[in-house]
Design a protein around this motif. Structure first.
Motif, mmCIF file in Angstrom:
data_model
loop_
_atom_site.group_PDB
_atom_site.id
_atom_site.type_symbol
_atom_site.label_atom_id
_atom_site.label_comp_id
_atom_site.label_asym_id
_atom_site.label_seq_id
_atom_site.Cartn_x
_atom_site.Cartn_y
_atom_site.Cartn_z
ATOM 1 N N CYS A 49 0.850 -1.193 0.000
ATOM 2 C CA CYS A 49 0.000 0.000 0.000
ATOM 3 C C CYS A 49 0.882 1.238 0.000
ATOM 4 C CB CYS A 49 -0.907 -0.001 1.227
ATOM 5 S SG CYS A 49 -2.024 1.417 1.286
ATOM 6 N N ILE A 50 0.517 2.198 -0.838
ATOM 7 C CA ILE A 50 1.180 3.495 -0.865
ATOM 8 C C ILE A 50 0.114 4.542 -0.550
ATOM 9 C CG2 ILE A 50 2.413 5.183 -2.273
ATOM 10 C CD1 ILE A 50 3.424 2.766 -3.940
ATOM 11 N N THR A 51 0.408 5.373 0.422
ATOM 12 C CA THR A 51 -0.513 6.435 0.837
ATOM 13 C C THR A 51 0.191 7.770 0.705
ATOM 14 O OG1 THR A 51 -1.639 4.999 2.426
ATOM 15 C CG2 THR A 51 -1.852 7.363 2.785
ATOM 16 N N THR A 52 -0.520 8.741 0.198
ATOM 17 C CA THR A 52 -0.026 10.110 0.199
ATOM 18 C C THR A 52 -1.007 10.969 0.978
ATOM 19 O OG1 THR A 52 0.816 11.951 -1.131
ATOM 20 C CG2 THR A 52 -1.073 10.761 -2.012
ATOM 21 N N CYS A 53 -0.461 11.920 1.718
ATOM 22 C CA CYS A 53 -1.293 12.747 2.587
ATOM 23 C C CYS A 53 -0.731 14.161 2.649
ATOM 24 C CB CYS A 53 -1.322 12.140 3.996
ATOM 25 S SG CYS A 53 -2.336 13.053 5.174
ATOM 26 N N LEU A 85 3.871 5.569 3.681
ATOM 27 C CA LEU A 85 3.143 6.827 3.775
ATOM 28 C C LEU A 85 4.066 7.945 3.314
ATOM 29 C CD1 LEU A 85 0.777 8.649 4.784
ATOM 30 C CD2 LEU A 85 1.840 8.554 7.046
ATOM 31 N N ILE A 86 3.611 8.704 2.331
ATOM 32 C CA ILE A 86 4.392 9.796 1.767
ATOM 33 C C ILE A 86 3.542 11.057 1.849
ATOM 34 C CG2 ILE A 86 5.511 10.663 -0.323
ATOM 35 C CD1 ILE A 86 5.557 7.672 -1.255
ATOM 36 N N ASN A 117 4.126 1.254 13.086
ATOM 37 C CA ASN A 117 5.475 0.930 12.599
ATOM 38 C C ASN A 117 5.891 1.760 11.385
ATOM 39 O OD1 ASN A 117 5.998 -1.102 14.567
ATOM 40 N ND2 ASN A 117 4.606 -2.436 13.433
ATOM 41 N N LEU A 118 5.462 3.016 11.363
ATOM 42 C CA LEU A 118 5.878 3.933 10.308
ATOM 43 C C LEU A 118 7.022 4.780 10.847
ATOM 44 C CD1 LEU A 118 2.333 5.067 9.123
ATOM 45 C CD2 LEU A 118 3.889 3.533 7.910
#
Length: 129
Positions: A49-53, A85-86, A117-118
């Motif tokens: 999973c790749i998340t951008t916020c 998470l990016i 665990n990020l």
């Protein structure tokens, strides 16, 4: 939600090359936060999973809750083997080398990251005024 950003501008993007031998899928998100996640299905049927916020620095606890709930839902997914998470969290009081902050809300974000665990990879500002 395709109407999410029409009133306030802004926006976030995840682009996936067509040449990758993976199947991207956008995860449904009912969050009011500017957050977007996709999964990429690997050949072994596992998913990453790749998340951008993007977090506007003036947003408070409700925004923390929205982001936290989204990250929690991804963490609970059994099929996702890795989550990246990016983004721009606008946590300017955080000392990323020590993982501490003098601001309570920023410490709460640090706890969310730690609970899932990020870890921060960039330990210095990426923008100067």
């Amino acid at each position: 939600n395709s109407n999410k950003f029409k009133l306030n501008g802004g926006g976030i993007l995840i682009a996936v090359s067509n040449s990758l031998d993976m199947k991207p899928q956008v995860l449904k998100c009912n969050s009011k936060a500017e957050i977007l996640s996709i999964t990429l299905k690997l050949k072994n049927n596992k998913k990453i999973c790749i998340t951008t916020c993007y977090r506007v620095g003036t947003l408070g606890k409700s925004n923390l809750s929205e982001i936290s709930n989204h990250i929690q839902a991804i963490s609970l997914s059994k099929n996702i083997i890795n989550h990246t998470l990016i983004g721009d969290m606008n946590l300017d009081s955080v000392d990323w080398t020590e993982n501490v902050s003098s601001i309570s809300l920023h410490r709460d974000f640090l706890n969310v990251f730690d609970n899932h665990n990020l870890s921060q990879l960039i330990n210095s500002p990426t923008h100067y005024r």
